[in-house]
Design a protein around this motif. Sequence first.
Motif, mmCIF file in Angstrom:
data_model
loop_
_atom_site.group_PDB
_atom_site.id
_atom_site.type_symbol
_atom_site.label_atom_id
_atom_site.label_comp_id
_atom_site.label_asym_id
_atom_site.label_seq_id
_atom_site.Cartn_x
_atom_site.Cartn_y
_atom_site.Cartn_z
ATOM 1 N N MET A 1 0.764 -1.412 0.154
ATOM 2 C CA MET A 1 0.086 -0.023 0.039
ATOM 3 C C MET A 1 0.739 1.260 -0.097
ATOM 4 S SD MET A 1 -3.309 -0.264 0.120
ATOM 5 C CE MET A 1 -4.723 -1.306 0.333
ATOM 6 N N GLU A 2 2.123 1.045 0.533
ATOM 7 C CA GLU A 2 2.903 2.219 0.653
ATOM 8 C C GLU A 2 3.428 3.040 -0.626
ATOM 9 O OE1 GLU A 2 7.071 3.565 2.729
ATOM 10 O OE2 GLU A 2 5.464 2.595 3.967
ATOM 11 N N GLN A 3 3.574 1.950 -1.544
ATOM 12 C CA GLN A 3 3.870 2.312 -3.050
ATOM 13 C C GLN A 3 2.668 2.848 -3.654
ATOM 14 O OE1 GLN A 3 5.035 -1.414 -4.639
ATOM 15 N NE2 GLN A 3 7.222 -0.450 -4.789
ATOM 16 N N LEU A 4 1.264 2.519 -3.282
ATOM 17 C CA LEU A 4 0.342 3.040 -3.980
ATOM 18 C C LEU A 4 0.038 4.543 -3.715
ATOM 19 C CD1 LEU A 4 -2.303 0.165 -3.937
ATOM 20 C CD2 LEU A 4 -1.018 1.086 -5.939
ATOM 21 N N GLU A 5 0.412 4.983 -2.436
ATOM 22 C CA GLU A 5 0.419 6.015 -1.881
ATOM 23 C C GLU A 5 1.241 6.945 -2.494
ATOM 24 O OE1 GLU A 5 1.401 8.524 2.316
ATOM 25 O OE2 GLU A 5 1.282 6.352 2.306
ATOM 26 N N LEU B 1 -11.257 7.589 -5.524
ATOM 27 C CA LEU B 1 -11.673 7.121 -4.298
ATOM 28 C C LEU B 1 -11.063 6.191 -3.719
ATOM 29 C CD1 LEU B 1 -15.496 7.346 -5.429
ATOM 30 C CD2 LEU B 1 -14.464 8.617 -4.008
ATOM 31 N N PHE B 2 -10.337 5.120 -4.302
ATOM 32 C CA PHE B 2 -9.471 4.217 -3.647
ATOM 33 C C PHE B 2 -8.625 4.953 -2.959
ATOM 34 C CE2 PHE B 2 -5.883 1.263 -4.123
ATOM 35 C CZ PHE B 2 -6.235 0.219 -3.457
ATOM 36 N N TYR B 3 -7.753 5.913 -3.548
ATOM 37 C CA TYR B 3 -6.893 6.333 -3.018
ATOM 38 C C TYR B 3 -6.961 7.033 -1.614
ATOM 39 C CZ TYR B 3 -2.924 9.677 -2.187
ATOM 40 O OH TYR B 3 -2.109 10.502 -1.561
ATOM 41 N N ILE C 1 -9.231 4.177 0.820
ATOM 42 C CA ILE C 1 -8.518 2.749 1.086
ATOM 43 C C ILE C 1 -7.002 3.110 1.444
ATOM 44 C CG2 ILE C 1 -7.835 0.517 0.343
ATOM 45 C CD1 ILE C 1 -10.909 0.953 0.790
ATOM 46 N N VAL C 2 -6.219 3.667 0.629
ATOM 47 C CA VAL C 2 -4.730 4.052 0.692
ATOM 48 C C VAL C 2 -4.604 4.738 1.899
ATOM 49 C CG1 VAL C 2 -2.670 4.721 -0.193
ATOM 50 C CG2 VAL C 2 -4.352 3.158 -1.815
#
Length: 90
Positions: free
Chosen positions: A1-5, A66-68, A71-72
């Motif tokens: 998840m940290e990479q997605l951030e 919205l996902f970011y 969720i993230v």
Amino acid sequence: MEQLEHILPHVNATLNTIATVLLVIGYVLIKRAQKFPDRRESLEAAHKWTMLSCFAVSTAFLATYLFYNLIVMEGMRKKFIVDDRAVRNV
């Protein structure tokens, strides 16, 4: 998840840029359809598909946005540094 951030804001910016480009292309196509009546049908069809593509890209942006944020970031507020000593929640 940290990479997605770190990557999702760039993905969102890219999707917004693509949507903007598609809107401009759609505008140009419809203006050309008005200017060239003999090519009107094909230009209107191209305009239709360009606008549908823009809608799909905008929908993808909404989903990733919205996902970011939900969720993230787990609904947390983003902290912006106002100056060296103060932190302000937005």
